[in-house]
Design an enzyme around this catalytic site. Sequence first.
Site, PDB file in Angstrom:
ATOM      1  CG  ASN A   1      31.413  -9.148 -23.532  1.00 46.18           C
ATOM      2  OD1 ASN A   1      32.423  -8.471 -23.506  1.00 46.18           O
ATOM      3  ND2 ASN A   1      30.198  -8.648 -23.618  1.00 46.18           N
TER       4      ASN A   1
ATOM      5  CG  HIS B   1      36.817 -35.244 -12.485  1.00 46.38           C
ATOM      6  ND1 HIS B   1      38.001 -35.749 -12.949  1.00 46.38           N
ATOM      7  CD2 HIS B   1      36.952 -33.894 -12.544  1.00 46.38           C
ATOM      8  CE1 HIS B   1      38.816 -34.761 -13.284  1.00 46.38           C
ATOM      9  NE2 HIS B   1      38.192 -33.626 -13.046  1.00 46.38           N
TER      10      HIS B   1
ATOM     11  CB  ALA C   1      28.462 -10.888 -16.461  1.00 43.10           C
TER      12      ALA C   1
ATOM     13  CB  ALA D   1      24.544 -11.835 -14.298  1.00 43.84           C
TER      14      ALA D   1
END
Length: 160
Positions: free
Chosen positions: A57, A90, A117, A135
């Site tokens: 999306n 890292h 989302a 989300a």
Amino acid sequence: MIRGIFYRGMSHTTMPNKVKQVFFKMLGNKIGCNVTLQNSVRFDSENIEVSDGAVLNYGAQLITGGGSAKITIGENTQIGPGTIICTISHEMGDSNKRAGKRVYKDIVIGKGVWIGANATIISGVTIADGCVIGAGALVNKSTEPNGLYVGVPAKRIRDL
């Protein structure tokens, strides 16, 4: 040439889905059949495989950082708008530079997954088949199949 043009904003235009797929393939990525790449989807390099029926999306970012790690997205998986999938991390550096040497780890997203989302999926994670990621969730550990995961960090709250 294509890579430079594409990274400077072509992914943010309203080009047809089939044209976007051609550009992503030209960058060395694998795109299955009936894949939907909405506007503003960003692949930063190669080593990305999106299987048949997947939907990425608006504003989804798939980041491999040019390293050797791969992102794999299974069949019929839906990635919500604004989602970040990033294979880079890292090592802990000293006090002069805490973000030390880069570390690249694969991310695998199974079949039939739904990621809501603005979720974030970090390096080394496998999201098992049939999961739903809420989300805004931060997935920092691999999941078990058919579960609903929400929160920061994401935790399984129920079976599906």
